[in-house]
Design a protein around this motif. Structure first.
Motif, PDB file in Angstrom:
ATOM      1  N   SER A 135       6.654  -1.862   3.299  1.00 29.20           N
ATOM      2  CA  SER A 135       5.353  -1.701   3.955  1.00 29.20           C
ATOM      3  C   SER A 135       5.486  -1.016   5.311  1.00 29.20           C
ATOM      4  O   SER A 135       4.696  -0.139   5.657  1.00 29.20           O
ATOM      5  CB  SER A 135       4.676  -3.065   4.117  1.00 29.20           C
ATOM      6  OG  SER A 135       4.419  -3.642   2.859  1.00 29.20           O
ATOM      7  N   VAL A 136       6.494  -1.408   6.076  1.00 30.05           N
ATOM      8  CA  VAL A 136       6.701  -0.791   7.395  1.00 30.05           C
ATOM      9  C   VAL A 136       7.034   0.693   7.247  1.00 30.05           C
ATOM     10  O   VAL A 136       6.470   1.554   7.937  1.00 30.05           O
ATOM     11  CB  VAL A 136       7.814  -1.525   8.177  1.00 30.05           C
ATOM     12  CG1 VAL A 136       8.202  -0.748   9.432  1.00 30.05           C
ATOM     13  CG2 VAL A 136       7.371  -2.937   8.544  1.00 30.05           C
ATOM     14  N   SER A 137       7.949   1.019   6.321  1.00 32.06           N
ATOM     15  CA  SER A 137       8.350   2.421   6.152  1.00 32.06           C
ATOM     16  C   SER A 137       7.200   3.277   5.617  1.00 32.06           C
ATOM     17  O   SER A 137       7.058   4.447   5.984  1.00 32.06           O
ATOM     18  CB  SER A 137       9.572   2.533   5.235  1.00 32.06           C
ATOM     19  OG  SER A 137       9.330   1.935   3.986  1.00 32.06           O
ATOM     20  N   THR A 138       6.351   2.704   4.763  1.00 34.73           N
ATOM     21  CA  THR A 138       5.194   3.447   4.252  1.00 34.73           C
ATOM     22  C   THR A 138       4.187   3.728   5.374  1.00 34.73           C
ATOM     23  O   THR A 138       3.638   4.830   5.471  1.00 34.73           O
ATOM     24  CB  THR A 138       4.509   2.665   3.119  1.00 34.73           C
ATOM     25  OG1 THR A 138       5.461   2.383   2.100  1.00 34.73           O
ATOM     26  CG2 THR A 138       3.368   3.469   2.512  1.00 34.73           C
ATOM     27  N   PHE A 139       3.945   2.729   6.214  1.00 39.01           N
ATOM     28  CA  PHE A 139       3.049   2.926   7.361  1.00 39.01           C
ATOM     29  C   PHE A 139       3.582   4.033   8.276  1.00 39.01           C
ATOM     30  O   PHE A 139       2.816   4.887   8.740  1.00 39.01           O
ATOM     31  CB  PHE A 139       2.914   1.612   8.146  1.00 39.01           C
ATOM     32  CG  PHE A 139       2.064   1.742   9.377  1.00 39.01           C
ATOM     33  CD1 PHE A 139       0.687   1.716   9.298  1.00 39.01           C
ATOM     34  CD2 PHE A 139       2.653   1.900  10.631  1.00 39.01           C
ATOM     35  CE1 PHE A 139      -0.102   1.855  10.438  1.00 39.01           C
ATOM     36  CE2 PHE A 139       1.879   2.040  11.774  1.00 39.01           C
ATOM     37  CZ  PHE A 139       0.498   2.011  11.674  1.00 39.01           C
ATOM     38  N   VAL A 140       4.890   4.030   8.501  1.00 41.77           N
ATOM     39  CA  VAL A 140       5.514   5.058   9.349  1.00 41.77           C
ATOM     40  C   VAL A 140       5.279   6.444   8.756  1.00 41.77           C
ATOM     41  O   VAL A 140       5.016   7.416   9.477  1.00 41.77           O
ATOM     42  CB  VAL A 140       7.020   4.780   9.524  1.00 41.77           C
ATOM     43  CG1 VAL A 140       7.743   5.976  10.145  1.00 41.77           C
ATOM     44  CG2 VAL A 140       7.231   3.540  10.389  1.00 41.77           C
ATOM     45  N   MET A 141       5.336   6.541   7.418  1.00 41.80           N
ATOM     46  CA  MET A 141       5.109   7.831   6.764  1.00 41.80           C
ATOM     47  C   MET A 141       3.717   8.375   7.086  1.00 41.80           C
ATOM     48  O   MET A 141       3.509   9.583   7.191  1.00 41.80           O
ATOM     49  CB  MET A 141       5.296   7.681   5.251  1.00 41.80           C
ATOM     50  CG  MET A 141       5.557   8.985   4.536  1.00 41.80           C
ATOM     51  SD  MET A 141       5.982   8.746   2.791  1.00 41.80           S
ATOM     52  CE  MET A 141       7.631   8.085   2.937  1.00 41.80           C
ATOM     53  N   LEU A 152      10.770  12.625   7.346  1.00 42.55           N
ATOM     54  CA  LEU A 152      10.215  12.280   6.037  1.00 42.55           C
ATOM     55  C   LEU A 152      11.321  11.789   5.100  1.00 42.55           C
ATOM     56  O   LEU A 152      11.171  10.766   4.411  1.00 42.55           O
ATOM     57  CB  LEU A 152       9.508  13.496   5.436  1.00 42.55           C
ATOM     58  CG  LEU A 152       8.856  13.301   4.064  1.00 42.55           C
ATOM     59  CD1 LEU A 152       7.672  12.348   4.162  1.00 42.55           C
ATOM     60  CD2 LEU A 152       8.401  14.649   3.488  1.00 42.55           C
ATOM     61  N   VAL A 153      12.450  12.500   5.085  1.00 43.58           N
ATOM     62  CA  VAL A 153      13.582  12.102   4.237  1.00 43.58           C
ATOM     63  C   VAL A 153      14.114  10.732   4.656  1.00 43.58           C
ATOM     64  O   VAL A 153      14.364   9.859   3.802  1.00 43.58           O
ATOM     65  CB  VAL A 153      14.711  13.159   4.297  1.00 43.58           C
ATOM     66  CG1 VAL A 153      15.969  12.635   3.612  1.00 43.58           C
ATOM     67  CG2 VAL A 153      14.261  14.459   3.647  1.00 43.58           C
ATOM     68  N   LEU A 154      14.288  10.523   5.951  1.00 47.63           N
ATOM     69  CA  LEU A 154      14.817   9.241   6.443  1.00 47.63           C
ATOM     70  C   LEU A 154      13.900   8.081   6.061  1.00 47.63           C
ATOM     71  O   LEU A 154      14.368   7.011   5.628  1.00 47.63           O
ATOM     72  CB  LEU A 154      14.984   9.291   7.969  1.00 47.63           C
ATOM     73  CG  LEU A 154      16.102  10.196   8.500  1.00 47.63           C
ATOM     74  CD1 LEU A 154      16.061  10.264  10.023  1.00 47.63           C
ATOM     75  CD2 LEU A 154      17.478   9.698   8.024  1.00 47.63           C
ATOM     76  N   THR A 155      12.604   8.299   6.206  1.00 48.05           N
ATOM     77  CA  THR A 155      11.646   7.249   5.843  1.00 48.05           C
ATOM     78  C   THR A 155      11.701   6.960   4.360  1.00 48.05           C
ATOM     79  O   THR A 155      11.661   5.802   3.924  1.00 48.05           O
ATOM     80  CB  THR A 155      10.212   7.669   6.237  1.00 48.05           C
ATOM     81  OG1 THR A 155      10.201   8.106   7.587  1.00 48.05           O
ATOM     82  CG2 THR A 155       9.241   6.531   6.069  1.00 48.05           C
ATOM     83  N   ARG A 168      -3.212  10.859   5.225  1.00 47.35           N
ATOM     84  CA  ARG A 168      -2.566   9.774   5.985  1.00 47.35           C
ATOM     85  C   ARG A 168      -3.178   8.404   5.684  1.00 47.35           C
ATOM     86  O   ARG A 168      -2.514   7.371   5.791  1.00 47.35           O
ATOM     87  CB  ARG A 168      -2.675  10.048   7.488  1.00 47.35           C
ATOM     88  CG  ARG A 168      -1.934  11.292   7.964  1.00 47.35           C
ATOM     89  CD  ARG A 168      -2.042  11.435   9.477  1.00 47.35           C
ATOM     90  NE  ARG A 168      -1.420  12.657   9.959  1.00 47.35           N
ATOM     91  CZ  ARG A 168      -0.116  12.785  10.246  1.00 47.35           C
ATOM     92  NH1 ARG A 168       0.698  11.744  10.092  1.00 47.35           N
ATOM     93  NH2 ARG A 168       0.371  13.927  10.691  1.00 47.35           N
ATOM     94  N   ILE A 169      -4.448   8.386   5.308  1.00 44.79           N
ATOM     95  CA  ILE A 169      -5.169   7.116   5.155  1.00 44.79           C
ATOM     96  C   ILE A 169      -4.498   6.167   4.160  1.00 44.79           C
ATOM     97  O   ILE A 169      -4.287   4.984   4.474  1.00 44.79           O
ATOM     98  CB  ILE A 169      -6.649   7.379   4.768  1.00 44.79           C
ATOM     99  CG1 ILE A 169      -7.361   8.119   5.897  1.00 44.79           C
ATOM    100  CG2 ILE A 169      -7.365   6.072   4.423  1.00 44.79           C
ATOM    101  CD1 ILE A 169      -8.770   8.580   5.549  1.00 44.79           C
ATOM    102  N   PRO A 170      -4.126   6.621   2.935  1.00 44.34           N
ATOM    103  CA  PRO A 170      -3.481   5.685   2.000  1.00 44.34           C
ATOM    104  C   PRO A 170      -2.184   5.088   2.552  1.00 44.34           C
ATOM    105  O   PRO A 170      -1.901   3.904   2.329  1.00 44.34           O
ATOM    106  CB  PRO A 170      -3.209   6.564   0.768  1.00 44.34           C
ATOM    107  CG  PRO A 170      -4.196   7.676   0.857  1.00 44.34           C
ATOM    108  CD  PRO A 170      -4.356   7.943   2.311  1.00 44.34           C
ATOM    109  N   PHE A 171      -1.397   5.896   3.261  1.00 50.70           N
ATOM    110  CA  PHE A 171      -0.147   5.380   3.830  1.00 50.70           C
ATOM    111  C   PHE A 171      -0.418   4.329   4.914  1.00 50.70           C
ATOM    112  O   PHE A 171       0.305   3.330   5.016  1.00 50.70           O
ATOM    113  CB  PHE A 171       0.685   6.524   4.423  1.00 50.70           C
ATOM    114  CG  PHE A 171       1.261   7.451   3.399  1.00 50.70           C
ATOM    115  CD1 PHE A 171       2.242   7.015   2.523  1.00 50.70           C
ATOM    116  CD2 PHE A 171       0.842   8.770   3.307  1.00 50.70           C
ATOM    117  CE1 PHE A 171       2.789   7.863   1.571  1.00 50.70           C
ATOM    118  CE2 PHE A 171       1.372   9.628   2.363  1.00 50.70           C
ATOM    119  CZ  PHE A 171       2.356   9.171   1.485  1.00 50.70           C
ATOM    120  N   LEU A 172      -1.449   4.542   5.721  1.00 54.25           N
ATOM    121  CA  LEU A 172      -1.750   3.603   6.804  1.00 54.25           C
ATOM    122  C   LEU A 172      -2.239   2.258   6.272  1.00 54.25           C
ATOM    123  O   LEU A 172      -2.121   1.232   6.951  1.00 54.25           O
ATOM    124  CB  LEU A 172      -2.802   4.208   7.743  1.00 54.25           C
ATOM    125  CG  LEU A 172      -2.363   5.481   8.484  1.00 54.25           C
ATOM    126  CD1 LEU A 172      -3.500   6.017   9.357  1.00 54.25           C
ATOM    127  CD2 LEU A 172      -1.127   5.217   9.348  1.00 54.25           C
TER     128      LEU A 172
END
Length: 413
Positions: free
Chosen positions: A81-87, A104-107, A175-179
């Protein structure tokens, strides 16, 4: 089932968004005048997340067998969840240059590491909480929740594209779905933190027979079972990620459907899986694992090419029918596959054994599915060539299921 399943839904909603939005991510994170080249790069990053899954499987699988299923499931949903939000807050190429795709790759790598402990953990948890004659009925919900997550992710992207329009969606709406990962992740964390460990693990812990080196024990005692598990997962991984991650970009980039139509076709195709899965899980408990899994493999081998040919005709309705047919084959195979994998291993090494075989296979076959499929089209010039990739993997799994023994109804230990 609810606690494990809702967490699983959130996990795969987060993880699967990248595939659904691959074409938009390509235009935002990769500098290329050719949308096909940009999409190939985007699929390559998609595959990079899967490279970390075997490492995540080794780490979290061993932890799950030593410390319990619940603790690991809480950990992986938090990381994902944290990494997806960061994306969702990453800068794009136009804002940060080459730093953007690197971040993007690191996330994606962090996401992949956490995902290595998810599916095997949920399947194990549900199977160990079920009665023998209801094991597939219960474990199929792990798959069903993941496909419902794909449906919701794809449906959300479809709705946003319709409401905002393609220009706004490409610019900032993606960005909305990731947030949304932040509030969803908090809900999943709460549910998983408050669930108990499985009955089978409690029994094992009480007996004092926990394995301190589950991986070593697996390699010593269950190598044959590992190979069967790998064979089962080949077509499972490829078929799932073809529908969820390859098709949206394929339909819009190669078959010239609008993005809205591509998301609609994908969403309804995934919905057919979610609707059929409880039925196929129930049938697997009644008829056995092998008959349904063989039917699923046979369907992919015989009808993937005609389904893709139908999609190439340019009809949205025909494409929905073709995607839904492929979705039924996914449901036939997956309805009993989770229970079949669980029934290969004893409780003391089950989580880690499934995690190793599952994630290595997903990394080798599933993660590269969008990239391999798109590359086949580039090399052959034939937009239907990805069908051969699916057919080949279906044949591998068909042979594995054919050679395996029926395990429906067996006691776990």
């Amino acid at each position: 089932m609810t606690s494990a399943g809702v967490g699983h839904f959130i996990e795969w909603f987060d993880f699967g968004l990248y595939g659904t939005l691959a074409a938009i991510i390509a235009s935002n994170f990769f500098a290329s005048s050719d949308p096909t080249v940009a999409l190939l790069k985007s699929f390559a990053v998609f595959g990079s997340g899967f490279l970390m899954r075997p490492l995540g499987g080794l780490f979290f699988g061993s932890m799950g067998d030593r410390l319990g299923r619940r603790k690991v499931l809480v950990t992986v949903i938090t990381i994902t969840s944290v990494s997806t939000f960061v994306m969702g807050i990453l800068p794009t190429y136009s804002q940060a240059g080459i730093i953007a795709p690197v971040l993007l790759v690191l996330t994606r790598l962090v996401q992949g590491f956490a995902a290595g402990g998810e599916s095997s953990g949920v399947i194990t948890y549900l199977a160990e909480s079920a009665k023998p004659h209801r094991r597939a009925t219960l474990t199929c919900w792990s798959e069903n929740f993941s496909f419902m997550a794909f449906v919701c992710g794809s449906g959300l992207v479809l709705a946003l594209t319709h409401w905002l329009g393609e220009p706004a969606m490409n610019d900032w709406g993606w960005r909305i779905p990731f947030l949304l990962a932040a509030p969803l992740g908090l809900g999943g964390f709460y549910m998983r933190r408050n669930m108990e460990d499985s009955a089978e693990f409690h029994k094992l812990k009480k007996s004092g027979k926990l394995e301190q080196s589950p991986l070593r024990t697996t390699l010593k005692t269950s190598l044959r079972a590992l190979l069967f598990c790998v064979g089962f997962v080949v077509v499972k991984a490829v078929s799932s990620w073809v529908l969820q991650s390859f098709m949206p970009g394929y339909l819009s980039t190669y078959l010239n459907y609008s993005r809205t139509d591509a998301y609609l076709i994908t969403t309804l195709g995934l919905l057919s899986v979610a609707i059929a899965m409880p039925v196929t899980g129930y049938l697997s408990d009644r008829l056995g694992r092998r008959p349904l899994m063989l039917m699923g493999c046979g369907g992919f081998f015989l009808l993937t090419w005609p389904a893709m040919l139908l999609m190439a005709q340019g009809s949205v309705l025909a494409s929905i029918g073709a995607m839904s047919m492929l979705g039924i084959f996914v449901a036939l195979f997956n309805g009993g596959c989770g229970a079949a994998m669980v029934e290969l291993f004893p409780t003391a090494i089950r989580y880690g054994s499934i995690a190793i075989s599952y994630n290595i296979t997903v990394a080798l076959f599933g993660g590269v599915t969008p990239l391999a499929s798109a590359s086949l089209i580039t090399f052959t010039g034939n937009p239907l060539s990805p069908a051969f990739y699916v057919m080949a993997t279906a044949l591998i799994s068909f042979i594995a299921v054919l050679l395996a023994k029926e395990t429906a109804g067996k006691t776990l230990d």
